[in-house]
Design an enzyme around this catalytic site. Structure first.
Site, PDB file in Angstrom:
ATOM      1  CB  CYS A 291       5.553  -2.323   1.639  1.00 34.57           C
ATOM      2  SG  CYS A 291       6.627  -1.676   0.253  1.00 34.57           S
TER       3      CYS A 291
ATOM      4  CG  ASP B 167      -0.195  -0.103   2.629  1.00 37.17           C
ATOM      5  OD1 ASP B 167       1.112  -0.056   2.385  1.00 37.17           O
ATOM      6  OD2 ASP B 167      -0.870  -0.252   3.554  1.00 37.17           O
TER       7      ASP B 167
ATOM      8  CG  HIS C 291       5.970  -5.603  -1.653  1.00 34.09           C
ATOM      9  ND1 HIS C 291       5.091  -4.594  -1.018  1.00 34.09           N
ATOM     10  CD2 HIS C 291       5.980  -6.668  -1.118  1.00 34.09           C
ATOM     11  CE1 HIS C 291       4.526  -5.317  -0.026  1.00 34.09           C
ATOM     12  NE2 HIS C 291       5.149  -6.676   0.397  1.00 34.09           N
TER      13      HIS C 291
END
Length: 288
Positions: A149, A146, A270
């Site tokens: 991370c 979102d 990520h």
């Protein structure tokens, strides 16, 4: 009235076929031995094939029935000479059938994508990282994708090692403040995404404010700032190349381990956290 009976019989037949297929699918899934990825792939492909075949057959049968009903409507005349429209599958039932069809198509597409992903860069990366972690008796602790991370993963590591979690908002504000106070250390590593030029003082200030007040993704600059703020050595493990140590001077004070994924999500890179390895959880972690 024969059409009505035929409609009811066909719908009953379809429900029975779908129920029988679900039973067969459950049997196929249970036939896969835990850890047998080749068998799992074969079973998944077989399930998709069976569902698509049944869907195609039932759609053809429904279409044929609707055509027969249309013909009957045009020619059904009672002895009294009045036109009697033949009853057919209700609009509500058609809507339910179409909705069920769309849902099955969506599920089939998801399963097909999963098969495609087995040998794709995302899964290859995940499996490589999982193996590296397992060798150290660790496993992935998934973090939501979102924009937060990096901060969420660091906060998770703090709590894992017995420290009080600071929370995403506080970590962002601490990072932003450190960047403002050490402008000369970080400004050379930041550039305007449109022009490629170094940020102006005003643009740098805006950048720091975004770190504090938005869900802007954090990268190496923010990682280095966090290591100084927390006086923590942060190890970043990745599938390609060796681990990266950030804030190595703090190794004797506090340590954290993150995993870095280039292909986990379509939106970009990520960060995940890690936790002690647990055998029963490994089958559920595929990097969603």
């Amino acid at each position: 009235m024969d059409v009505v009976r035929t409609s009811e019989e066909l719908l009953h037949k379809h429900r029975k076929e779908r129920k029988e297929l679900q039973g067969k699918i459950q049997f196929l899934k249970k036939s896969v031995t835990k850890g047998d990825k080749k068998k799992k792939k074969e079973v998944t492909e077989e399930i998709i094939r069976l569902e698509l075949e049944l869907e195609k057959l039932q759609n053809e049968e429904l279409l044929q029935l609707e055509q027969e009903v249309a013909v009957c409507e045009e020619c059904t005349v009672e002895d009294s000479g009045t036109l009697q429209p033949a009853l057919r599958v209700s609009k509500a039932q058609r809507r339910r059938d179409k909705k069920a069809t769309r849902e099955k198509e969506r599920e089939a597409m998801i399963m097909a994508q999963e098969i495609q992903n087995i040998h794709g860069p995302r899964n290859v990366e995940i499996q490589k990282i999982k193996q590296m972690l397992k060798e150290r008796n660790l496993m992935i602790q998934e973090i939501p994708s979102d924009g937060n991370c990096l901060y969420c993963a660091v906060d998770d590591q703090l709590k894992l090692h017995g420290d009080a979690g600071l929370g995403i908002d506080k970590l962002r504000k601490m990072t932003s403040q450190y960047l403002k106070e050490h402008r000369s250390d970080f400004l050379p590593f930041l550039s305007n995404v449109d022009t490629g030029d170094l940020l102006t003082d005003e643009q740098y200030e805006d950048y720091c404010n975004e770190v504090a007040n938005t869900s802007a993704w954090g990268g190496e600059v923010e990682l280095r700032a966090l290591s100084h703020v927390l006086k923590c050595c942060i190890e970043v493990m990745q599938a390609m190349g060796p681990s990266v140590l950030v804030g190595e001077e703090y190794r004797d004070k506090r340590q954290a381990i993150l995993t870095f994924h280039r292909h986990m999500y379509g939106l970009g890179e990520h960060y995940n956290s890690v936790k002690p390895y647990l055998e029963e959880e490994t089958e559920d972690i595929e990097g969603s």
